[in-house]
Enzyme design. Structure first.
Site, PDB file in Angstrom:
ATOM      1  N   GLY A   1       5.507 -19.392 -54.128  1.00  0.00           N
ATOM      2  CA  GLY A   1       6.242 -19.426 -52.863  1.00  0.00           C
ATOM      3  C   GLY A   1       7.575 -20.125 -52.945  1.00  0.00           C
ATOM      4  O   GLY A   1       7.987 -20.796 -52.009  1.00  0.00           O
TER       5      GLY A   1
ATOM      6  N   HIS B   1      12.241 -15.461 -58.515  1.00  0.00           N
ATOM      7  CA  HIS B   1      11.583 -15.947 -57.309  1.00  0.00           C
ATOM      8  C   HIS B   1      10.115 -15.616 -57.455  1.00  0.00           C
ATOM      9  O   HIS B   1       9.736 -14.457 -57.584  1.00  0.00           O
ATOM     10  CB  HIS B   1      12.160 -15.275 -56.056  1.00  0.00           C
ATOM     11  CG  HIS B   1      11.520 -15.779 -54.797  1.00  0.00           C
ATOM     12  ND1 HIS B   1      12.109 -16.743 -54.009  1.00  0.00           N
ATOM     13  CD2 HIS B   1      10.343 -15.484 -54.205  1.00  0.00           C
ATOM     14  CE1 HIS B   1      11.317 -17.006 -52.978  1.00  0.00           C
ATOM     15  NE2 HIS B   1      10.247 -16.258 -53.078  1.00  0.00           N
ATOM     16  N   CYS B   2       9.294 -16.643 -57.489  1.00  0.00           N
ATOM     17  CA  CYS B   2       7.872 -16.419 -57.750  1.00  0.00           C
ATOM     18  C   CYS B   2       7.093 -16.464 -56.437  1.00  0.00           C
ATOM     19  O   CYS B   2       6.979 -17.523 -55.822  1.00  0.00           O
ATOM     20  CB  CYS B   2       7.343 -17.491 -58.696  1.00  0.00           C
ATOM     21  SG  CYS B   2       5.635 -17.209 -59.178  1.00  0.00           S
ATOM     22  N   PRO B   3       6.543 -15.352 -55.988  1.00  0.00           N
ATOM     23  CA  PRO B   3       5.777 -15.371 -54.739  1.00  0.00           C
ATOM     24  C   PRO B   3       4.450 -16.108 -54.877  1.00  0.00           C
ATOM     25  O   PRO B   3       3.909 -16.585 -53.883  1.00  0.00           O
ATOM     26  CB  PRO B   3       5.554 -13.895 -54.428  1.00  0.00           C
ATOM     27  CG  PRO B   3       5.756 -13.181 -55.703  1.00  0.00           C
ATOM     28  CD  PRO B   3       6.647 -14.014 -56.552  1.00  0.00           C
TER      29      PRO B   3
END
Lengths: 165, 448
Positions: B196, B191-193
């Site tokens: 997003g 999950h890449c912040p």
């Protein structure tokens, strides 16, 4: 005694209804993450459809999915072209996978009309279940339940409810 | 026969009249608008353009990412390009423009594409799976049942499929549940912040294009700004003069200097993953590298050829989205939100109870034919938090490139489990789950 009979009939009803309810054919992951369904014939369908017909349907579906996910010349061309256009081409054209999915839904509809509906069954397109299962349900469930219920109600009611013939 | 005799009875008289919903609502009530499926989607996602675009509910630092890219590129085009066009060549803004467009479009595609979310199981499917699983300890809402796994053999490799208590499915291989988005994602990478969104099967190629083009863009801007300042400081003027003449270049230099290392490192790491057909999730957990002590492990999904791996990951067919976002929710779909219970009271044999029960059976048979009793474990499991599959885990296997993932602006606190709302220690619970999984039900020990 009336209660016991009622409960016994209810259990039978449940049993028969659950068998005639929905059967789920799960995915077969032995070849990796490619979309493939198990061809094992479920025991619940033994009295409903011939084994060969069922296996043919599942094998054809597996072939369709294998064709959609095949990595070959056409998919490379599509991928490279998409990369050059920053994948905007996916917004404009229909990919090969989507074309095959349309063929699959046509095939399933045809199978339902020709093979499964005459036997009182209905196949659901796996794409509607997230490609997890092929579900088969009985078209006759509601009819079976109705017939069973009249016998259940007659067993549990103490008054005569049968109308004279 | 008997049934036929009974059928002569008018069913309507026997069954208590079902209150049929009025064809038109009462004058006081407004007609209920048909809702689209994205409006009732159970995951933690945000939808735009009436369901056409999907992103995680937590947008993370996507605005920051966009802002930095736009700011740095804007300063480059406004302050550096005129000087360089005059002194060098006009190809510079052209190349910069192309790279900039690549970066922005691939970033937006990564952020707003369905990463490969698996829809949750329907109640019938969940019940079917529950029937196959024998739970000897019985149902209890006070503790979590042992993890359910089943094994499959893929390419002579034993792979364990775990049961997802939230989605009520056995996760396909390479699928993982993202606790931030509360969805199972196929070929889950991480999950890449910064974008997003989750990076999974469907948007990995967009993500890869994004980081590669961003590497080129930052390196290109860095090089051009260095050239610009060098040219300005020639003729005895000095660097200070050059910086005073073009202060924006100083800012670009700082941003690009710190980002080029982390972005280049990340690109190199993902190029390695693509060449070996691995995901970040698998690499960090050491699923196929033998770190967990397994012998004879190898990646069963790899084609053992770098070119074929690259082609299959980046140029393979684009799978369709499995979640129906824009379809309409049927008006009677509210039945499926709570499993239909047909637990008729055993002690009562009153006629009214009979007819009530059979009426219920009739309704459910005609509507959603789920006649098996609802799983008593389903509700407590839905309440309990799912065991998260956040990647990367707390630095057990420190990956330099990944931990320096654009750390120029902020510390990479986003990758620690603090951002996880569900469980404070996902890794430890995961390792305890591994021990528990050894007590699996023998019925599920092997699946053909």
């Amino acid at each position: 005694m009336t209660t016991e009979l009622f409960l016994h009939n209810l259990q039978e009803l449940r049993h028969s209804a659950s068998l005639a309810n929905k059967v789920f054919i799960q995915r077969d992951y032995t070849d990796g993450t490619v979309c493939k369904f198990q061809t094992k014939f479920p025991s619940e369908l033994e009295s409903r459809i011939e084994r060969t017909l069922f296996e043919d349907t599942v094998k054809t579906l597996n072939n369709y999915y294998a064709e959609a996910e095949k990595i070959g010349g056409q998919s490379y061309l599509e991928g490279c072209l998409a990369c050059l256009t920053i994948y905007l081409i996916f917004l404009c054209i229909e990919t090969r996978y989507e074309k095959v999915l349309k063929n699959i839904s046509r095939y399933i509809q045809e199978q339902n009309e020709k093979v499964y509906a005459p036997r009182g069954l209905l196949i659901t397109d796996p794409i509607q279940r997230g490609m997890r299962v092929v579900s088969l349900q009985s078209l006759q469930t509601s009819v079976c339940v109705c017939e069973c219920m009249w016998s259940v109600e007659a067993a549990c009611s103490s008054e005569a409810v049968v109308s004279p013939p | 026969m008997k049934n036929h005799e009974y059928q002569q009875i008018d069913p309507q008289a026997l069954v208590t009249p079902t209150p049929t919903p009025p064809p038109r609502p009462l004058p006081e009530h407004k007609p209920r608008r048909a809702r689209r499926r994205w409006e009732v989607f159970p995951g933690k996602n945000r939808f735009c353009c009436d369901g056409r675009m999907i992103a995680a509910r937590q947008s993370g630092v996507l605005p920051l990412t966009l802002g930095l890219i736009l700011l740095t590129s804007g300063l480059f085009f406004i302050f550096d390009c005129p000087f360089l066009v005059k002194h060098l060549t006009s190809c510079i803004p052209a190349i910069g423009g192309v790279l900039f467009v690549f970066v922005i479009i691939s970033l937006l595609q990564t952020s707003f594409t369905d990463p490969g979310i698996l829809p949750r199981a329907t109640p019938e499917e969940a019940a079917d799976i529950e029937k196959q699983i024998d739970n000897p300890t019985g149902s209890s809402s006070s503790y979590r049942p042992p993890p359910r796994t089943k094994e499959v053999v893929i390419n002579q490799q034993v792979v364990k499929l775990k049961y997802c208590f939230t989605c009520k499915i056995f996760r396909p291989p390479r699928t993982s549940h993202c606790s931030l988005c509360d969805n199972c994602v196929e070929r889950f990478d991480h999950h890449c912040p910064w974008v997003g969104n989750c990076v999974g099967k469907r948007n990995y190629r967009f993500f890869y294009t994004f980081i590669i083009s961003l590497s080129f863009l930052t390196a290109f801007i860095f090089g051009c700004v260095t050239t610009h300042l060098t040219l300005r400081s020639q003729g005895g003027n000095g660097l200070v003069f050059a910086l005073q003449a073009s202060p924006a270049s100083a800012l670009e230099l700082v941003v690009c200097f710190f980002s080029v290392w982390s972005i280049l490192g990340l690109s190199g790491f993902h190029t390695y993953l693509v060449a070996t057909n691995l995901t970040t999730n698998e690499d960090i957990k050491g699923s196929w590298s033998g770190k967990s002590g397994n012998e004879d492990v190898g990646n069963p999904y790899s084609y053992n050829s770098i070119i074929k791996n690259c082609c299959s990951v980046l140029c393979g067919p684009m799978p369709p989205s499995l979640i129906d976002r824009r379809g309409f929710v049927p008006s009677d779909d509210s039945v499926q939100t709570s499993p239909v219970e047909i637990e008729l009271p055993a002690a009562k044999n009153d006629i009214n109870m009979c007819t009530q029960g059979t009426k219920g059976l009739l309704e459910t048979a005609s509507r959603s034919p789920l006649l098996t009793s609802s799983c008593p474990q389903a509700k407590p499991q839905a309440v309990l938090e799912p065991l998260p599959e956040i990647v990367p885990e707390p630095p057990k296997t420190p990956h330099k490139h990944h931990s320096h993932h654009r750390s120029k602006a902020k510390q990479s606190a986003h990758h620690t489990p603090k951002t996880s709302n569900s469980s404070p220690r996902p890794y430890h619970s995961h390792s305890s789950r591994r021990k528990d999984s050894k007590n699996r039900d023998p019925k599920f020990s092997s699946l053909r």
